[in-house]
Design a protein around this motif. Structure first.
Motif, PDB file in Angstrom:
ATOM      1  N   LYS A   1       5.918  -0.374 -14.439  1.00  0.00           N
ATOM      2  CA  LYS A   1       6.192  -0.538 -13.011  1.00  0.00           C
ATOM      3  C   LYS A   1       4.944  -0.283 -12.184  1.00  0.00           C
ATOM      4  O   LYS A   1       4.705  -0.959 -11.168  1.00  0.00           O
ATOM      5  CB  LYS A   1       7.306   0.413 -12.619  1.00  0.00           C
ATOM      6  CG  LYS A   1       7.819   0.206 -11.216  1.00  0.00           C
ATOM      7  CD  LYS A   1       8.996   1.121 -10.922  1.00  0.00           C
ATOM      8  CE  LYS A   1       9.517   0.893  -9.519  1.00  0.00           C
ATOM      9  NZ  LYS A   1      10.674   1.795  -9.202  1.00  0.00           N
ATOM     10  N   SER A   2       4.150   0.696 -12.609  1.00  0.00           N
ATOM     11  CA  SER A   2       2.914   0.999 -11.884  1.00  0.00           C
ATOM     12  C   SER A   2       1.965  -0.189 -11.920  1.00  0.00           C
ATOM     13  O   SER A   2       1.283  -0.490 -10.933  1.00  0.00           O
ATOM     14  CB  SER A   2       2.253   2.241 -12.486  1.00  0.00           C
ATOM     15  OG  SER A   2       1.025   2.495 -11.863  1.00  0.00           O
ATOM     16  N   GLN A   3       1.928  -0.874 -13.063  1.00  0.00           N
ATOM     17  CA  GLN A   3       1.057  -2.047 -13.166  1.00  0.00           C
ATOM     18  C   GLN A   3       1.503  -3.150 -12.208  1.00  0.00           C
ATOM     19  O   GLN A   3       0.677  -3.791 -11.545  1.00  0.00           O
ATOM     20  CB  GLN A   3       1.072  -2.561 -14.622  1.00  0.00           C
ATOM     21  CG  GLN A   3       0.124  -3.722 -14.882  1.00  0.00           C
ATOM     22  CD  GLN A   3      -1.331  -3.306 -14.797  1.00  0.00           C
ATOM     23  OE1 GLN A   3      -1.655  -2.110 -14.945  1.00  0.00           O
ATOM     24  NE2 GLN A   3      -2.204  -4.257 -14.562  1.00  0.00           N
ATOM     25  N   LYS A   4       2.794  -3.378 -12.108  1.00  0.00           N
ATOM     26  CA  LYS A   4       3.297  -4.411 -11.182  1.00  0.00           C
ATOM     27  C   LYS A   4       3.020  -4.048  -9.729  1.00  0.00           C
ATOM     28  O   LYS A   4       2.666  -4.908  -8.910  1.00  0.00           O
ATOM     29  CB  LYS A   4       4.789  -4.599 -11.398  1.00  0.00           C
ATOM     30  CG  LYS A   4       5.152  -5.237 -12.726  1.00  0.00           C
ATOM     31  CD  LYS A   4       6.661  -5.432 -12.847  1.00  0.00           C
ATOM     32  CE  LYS A   4       7.018  -6.076 -14.183  1.00  0.00           C
ATOM     33  NZ  LYS A   4       8.496  -6.286 -14.303  1.00  0.00           N
ATOM     34  N   VAL A   5       3.185  -2.790  -9.395  1.00  0.00           N
ATOM     35  CA  VAL A   5       2.929  -2.362  -8.015  1.00  0.00           C
ATOM     36  C   VAL A   5       1.463  -2.540  -7.651  1.00  0.00           C
ATOM     37  O   VAL A   5       1.117  -2.983  -6.544  1.00  0.00           O
ATOM     38  CB  VAL A   5       3.380  -0.902  -7.828  1.00  0.00           C
ATOM     39  CG1 VAL A   5       2.929  -0.373  -6.465  1.00  0.00           C
ATOM     40  CG2 VAL A   5       4.889  -0.782  -7.968  1.00  0.00           C
ATOM     41  N   GLN A   6       0.575  -2.217  -8.580  1.00  0.00           N
ATOM     42  CA  GLN A   6      -0.860  -2.396  -8.319  1.00  0.00           C
ATOM     43  C   GLN A   6      -1.214  -3.875  -8.162  1.00  0.00           C
ATOM     44  O   GLN A   6      -1.990  -4.244  -7.271  1.00  0.00           O
ATOM     45  CB  GLN A   6      -1.668  -1.765  -9.455  1.00  0.00           C
ATOM     46  CG  GLN A   6      -1.649  -0.254  -9.483  1.00  0.00           C
ATOM     47  CD  GLN A   6      -2.494   0.325 -10.590  1.00  0.00           C
ATOM     48  OE1 GLN A   6      -3.088  -0.418 -11.389  1.00  0.00           O
ATOM     49  NE2 GLN A   6      -2.542   1.658 -10.690  1.00  0.00           N
TER      50      GLN A   6
ATOM     51  N   GLU B   1       1.018   4.109  -2.886  1.00  0.00           N
ATOM     52  CA  GLU B   1       0.772   5.514  -2.571  1.00  0.00           C
ATOM     53  C   GLU B   1       1.962   6.386  -2.967  1.00  0.00           C
ATOM     54  O   GLU B   1       1.789   7.518  -3.468  1.00  0.00           O
ATOM     55  CB  GLU B   1       0.484   5.662  -1.077  1.00  0.00           C
ATOM     56  CG  GLU B   1      -0.849   5.069  -0.663  1.00  0.00           C
ATOM     57  CD  GLU B   1      -1.037   5.141   0.841  1.00  0.00           C
ATOM     58  OE1 GLU B   1      -0.087   5.563   1.536  1.00  0.00           O
ATOM     59  OE2 GLU B   1      -2.130   4.757   1.312  1.00  0.00           O
ATOM     60  N   ALA B   2       3.162   5.880  -2.757  1.00  0.00           N
ATOM     61  CA  ALA B   2       4.353   6.665  -3.127  1.00  0.00           C
ATOM     62  C   ALA B   2       4.421   6.866  -4.630  1.00  0.00           C
ATOM     63  O   ALA B   2       4.781   7.959  -5.124  1.00  0.00           O
ATOM     64  CB  ALA B   2       5.610   5.956  -2.622  1.00  0.00           C
ATOM     65  N   MET B   3       4.066   5.864  -5.399  1.00  0.00           N
ATOM     66  CA  MET B   3       4.092   5.996  -6.859  1.00  0.00           C
ATOM     67  C   MET B   3       2.986   6.928  -7.346  1.00  0.00           C
ATOM     68  O   MET B   3       3.191   7.726  -8.276  1.00  0.00           O
ATOM     69  CB  MET B   3       3.967   4.620  -7.494  1.00  0.00           C
ATOM     70  CG  MET B   3       4.022   4.651  -9.024  1.00  0.00           C
ATOM     71  SD  MET B   3       4.149   3.005  -9.705  1.00  0.00           S
ATOM     72  CE  MET B   3       5.810   2.579  -9.196  1.00  0.00           C
ATOM     73  N   GLN B   4       1.826   6.865  -6.733  1.00  0.00           N
ATOM     74  CA  GLN B   4       0.724   7.733  -7.146  1.00  0.00           C
ATOM     75  C   GLN B   4       0.979   9.185  -6.768  1.00  0.00           C
ATOM     76  O   GLN B   4       0.530  10.099  -7.462  1.00  0.00           O
ATOM     77  CB  GLN B   4      -0.581   7.238  -6.511  1.00  0.00           C
ATOM     78  CG  GLN B   4      -1.066   5.912  -7.086  1.00  0.00           C
ATOM     79  CD  GLN B   4      -2.303   5.418  -6.371  1.00  0.00           C
ATOM     80  OE1 GLN B   4      -2.716   5.985  -5.349  1.00  0.00           O
ATOM     81  NE2 GLN B   4      -2.918   4.363  -6.919  1.00  0.00           N
ATOM     82  N   ASN B   5       1.712   9.420  -5.694  1.00  0.00           N
ATOM     83  CA  ASN B   5       1.988  10.788  -5.245  1.00  0.00           C
ATOM     84  C   ASN B   5       3.203  11.409  -5.945  1.00  0.00           C
ATOM     85  O   ASN B   5       3.505  12.585  -5.730  1.00  0.00           O
ATOM     86  CB  ASN B   5       2.218  10.815  -3.738  1.00  0.00           C
ATOM     87  CG  ASN B   5       0.977  10.427  -2.958  1.00  0.00           C
ATOM     88  OD1 ASN B   5      -0.148  10.637  -3.454  1.00  0.00           O
ATOM     89  ND2 ASN B   5       1.163   9.867  -1.777  1.00  0.00           N
TER      90      ASN B   5
ATOM     91  N   TYR C   1      -2.891  -5.565  -4.813  1.00  0.00           N
ATOM     92  CA  TYR C   1      -4.159  -6.302  -4.777  1.00  0.00           C
ATOM     93  C   TYR C   1      -3.965  -7.742  -4.274  1.00  0.00           C
ATOM     94  O   TYR C   1      -4.808  -8.282  -3.546  1.00  0.00           O
ATOM     95  CB  TYR C   1      -4.808  -6.289  -6.158  1.00  0.00           C
ATOM     96  CG  TYR C   1      -5.350  -4.934  -6.557  1.00  0.00           C
ATOM     97  CD1 TYR C   1      -6.244  -4.254  -5.729  1.00  0.00           C
ATOM     98  CD2 TYR C   1      -4.962  -4.320  -7.755  1.00  0.00           C
ATOM     99  CE1 TYR C   1      -6.734  -3.008  -6.089  1.00  0.00           C
ATOM    100  CE2 TYR C   1      -5.449  -3.084  -8.114  1.00  0.00           C
ATOM    101  CZ  TYR C   1      -6.339  -2.424  -7.281  1.00  0.00           C
ATOM    102  OH  TYR C   1      -6.820  -1.188  -7.624  1.00  0.00           O
ATOM    103  N   ASP C   2      -2.850  -8.368  -4.666  1.00  0.00           N
ATOM    104  CA  ASP C   2      -2.584  -9.732  -4.159  1.00  0.00           C
ATOM    105  C   ASP C   2      -2.372  -9.741  -2.643  1.00  0.00           C
ATOM    106  O   ASP C   2      -2.907 -10.601  -1.926  1.00  0.00           O
ATOM    107  CB  ASP C   2      -1.349 -10.307  -4.852  1.00  0.00           C
ATOM    108  CG  ASP C   2      -1.601 -10.627  -6.317  1.00  0.00           C
ATOM    109  OD1 ASP C   2      -2.795 -10.750  -6.701  1.00  0.00           O
ATOM    110  OD2 ASP C   2      -0.617 -10.758  -7.084  1.00  0.00           O
TER     111      ASP C   2
ATOM    112  N   ARG D   1       0.828  -1.207   0.000  1.00  0.00           N
ATOM    113  CA  ARG D   1       0.000   0.000   0.000  1.00  0.00           C
ATOM    114  C   ARG D   1       0.862   1.256   0.000  1.00  0.00           C
ATOM    115  O   ARG D   1       0.573   2.226  -0.724  1.00  0.00           O
ATOM    116  CB  ARG D   1      -0.910  -0.018   1.226  1.00  0.00           C
ATOM    117  CG  ARG D   1      -1.834   1.191   1.342  1.00  0.00           C
ATOM    118  CD  ARG D   1      -2.863   0.962   2.430  1.00  0.00           C
ATOM    119  NE  ARG D   1      -2.237   0.663   3.710  1.00  0.00           N
ATOM    120  CZ  ARG D   1      -1.822   1.595   4.573  1.00  0.00           C
ATOM    121  NH1 ARG D   1      -1.932   2.892   4.263  1.00  0.00           N
ATOM    122  NH2 ARG D   1      -1.289   1.245   5.725  1.00  0.00           N
ATOM    123  N   HIS D   2       1.915   1.224   0.788  1.00  0.00           N
ATOM    124  CA  HIS D   2       2.799   2.395   0.820  1.00  0.00           C
ATOM    125  C   HIS D   2       3.535   2.578  -0.501  1.00  0.00           C
ATOM    126  O   HIS D   2       3.757   3.717  -0.954  1.00  0.00           O
ATOM    127  CB  HIS D   2       3.794   2.247   1.979  1.00  0.00           C
ATOM    128  CG  HIS D   2       3.160   2.304   3.319  1.00  0.00           C
ATOM    129  ND1 HIS D   2       3.674   1.682   4.434  1.00  0.00           N
ATOM    130  CD2 HIS D   2       1.996   2.915   3.745  1.00  0.00           C
ATOM    131  CE1 HIS D   2       2.905   1.904   5.476  1.00  0.00           C
ATOM    132  NE2 HIS D   2       1.870   2.665   5.077  1.00  0.00           N
TER     133      HIS D   2
END
Length: 471
Positions: A183-188, A170-174, A192-193, A166-167
């Motif tokens: 990379k954003s797809q992998k983090v999401q 949030e860091a990538m979205q901010n 979710y997993d 989650r952090h």
């Protein structure tokens, strides 16, 4: 002819593939542990928030108290059953001694044996009821906590993974400047997993923990109800046996007071009859005295007359001759002898032919002492000693083998004290024994860490390998 094994994988290729999988697993495990350690450090420094659930925290506190109470209850019941077994052994030993010394002709012999057997049966039945109906259910109830505690620890690890993902999201979205679609797809996906695994386990425990905590009341009620009921029934039946034994002892005491089993003693009439027997009379005539002196080979005083001395000398000559057998009629002639018992016969030789007689024929049975023996008291026979049972063997009972938890790989001993840093870790003191078992979740396996059960309190969790040594 083409080689049919030309395209078959070699042993080397299998080993390389297996080594690659192991390396990939270790790399993944290392990355996960590093991410968890980073998240915990950020929590400690206050730079990262933690997902909290007050209801779940209350449930965990109740669970810990419930587990401690269940362990203590199991120990108390075990100690209680051990005391019952010791009392049973002492009671059986006392009954055995009573049956050994109680003689068959005493009052209530058969009734006493029956009562003793009934008492032993009551003790055995009481022990079986406590073991089967009290101890076994409590042991099953206590063992169920280890599985729940393992899932609580696993939920804590999944919570750390969820907060870390989650952090990262949030860091990538901010930070839109460093935003990368791949990379954003992998983090999401990772987020979710982690969220799915955490929520599934969290919701499952939210339903199970309250039910488990509520089950303590029926367990306590059933356990103590069976215990008190079995004890009441046992003492009621045992009191009947004790009353029966008391009645038998009362009858035996009354019979002994009446002299029923007294040992016979000689009467005063028998003693007077023995003392009134006439003493033996000494021989009065010279012939009787002379015959008695020859029998016992003693010398008489020299106050006899000359004729008596001659008769005694002749008798000595007859006695010195060999005795004749019934088949031999040979006559024996004594050699000349000089009799020096008197001056009158000094220097004179005497010889002659005597009639063959048997030695002792001139002695009459009435001339000997007649000592009555019929009324003499018989020599008491030696008292028979009771047989003493000697044990066949004095070998001490072998010590029971150590019961290892299921799945134990080996044992280790703590060389240093370790305090857990997380709920899934194991705390222990120096010198404690720990049973090493396989990891329940392979994702939790880390290099330098082991998973085991503490022998002192049955706690289960991970611990550093370098804090222990193999035994």
């Amino acid at each position: 002819m083409p080689n049919q094994y030309a395209h078959a994988p070699s042993v080397k290729s299998f080993k390389m593939a297996e080594g690659g999988k192991r390396q990939s697993f270790l790399s993944k495990n290392f990355t996960k542990q590093a991410s968890r350690a980073k998240e915990r450090m950020l929590r400690t420094l206050g730079k990262a928030d933690e997902t909290k659930d007050k209801n779940f925290d209350n449930y965990v506190q109740n669970f810990n108290r419930q587990q401690a109470a269940a362990s203590k209850l199991q120990k108390e019941i075990t100690r209680y059953i051990q005391c019952v077994k010791a009392m049973s052994a002492a009671s059986k030993s006392l009954y055995g001694f009573l049956r050994e010394v109680y003689e068959e002709d005493w009052e209530g012999y058969n009734e006493l044996n029956d009562a003793a057997e009934n008492g032993e049966f009551l003790w055995d039945d009481y022990q079986n009821r406590l073991s089967e109906q009290v101890y076994n259910p409590v042991a099953t109830y206590t063992n169920s906590f280890s599985d729940v505690k393992g899932r609580i620890s696993k939920r804590g690890r999944k919570l750390v993974d969820y907060d870390s993902a989650r952090h990262n999201l949030e860091a990538m979205q901010n930070n839109p400047k460093k935003k990368d679609e791949g990379k954003s797809q992998k983090v999401q996906e990772a987020f979710y997993d982690a969220k799915r695994m955490y929520e599934d386990l969290h919701n499952e425990l939210l339903e199970e923990l309250p039910s488990l905590y509520d089950s303590r009341i029926p367990l306590y009620a059933n356990t103590f109800q069976i215990t008190f009921s079995a004890e009441s029934t046992f003492h009621g039946e045992l009191s009947k046996v004790k009353n029966q034994l008391n009645d038998i002892m009362d009858k035996l005491a009354q019979a002994a007071a009446n002299g029923t089993y007294n040992v016979g003693r000689p009467s005063s009439q028998d003693s007077d009859s023995y003392n009134s027997q006439p003493s033996p009379q000494l021989p009065s005539t010279p012939e009787q005295r002379s015959s008695l002196a020859k029998v016992y080979n003693v010398a008489l005083p020299n106050d006899e007359s000359t004729s008596q001395q001659e008769q005694r000398a002749a008798s000595n000559q007859v006695l010195s001759a060999p005795s004749a057998t019934p088949e031999d009629d040979t006559e024996y002639t004594t050699p000349p002898q000089t009799v020096q018992n008197g001056d009158e016969f000094k220097g004179r030789d005497r010889s002659g032919t005597y009639e063959t007689v048997e030695i002792g024929a001139q002695l009459q049975s009435d001339d000997l002492y007649s000592v009555p023996t019929s009324n003499l008291p018989a020599k008491p026979a030696a008292a028979e000693q009771p047989a003493v049972a000697v044990p066949l063997s004095t070998t001490a009972p072998s010590q029971p083998e150590e019961q290892l938890p299921p799945g134990t790989l080996y044992k280790v001993q703590a060389t240093h004290k370790y305090d857990c840093m997380d709920t899934d870790e194991l705390s222990f003191d120096k010198g404690e024994i720990i049973y090493v078992i396989p990891f329940e979740d392979l994702d939790d396996q880390e290099d330098g860490w082991l998973y085991g059960i503490c022998a002192s309190n049955s706690a289960k969790g991970m611990f550093p390998e370098n804090f222990t040594r193999k035994v």
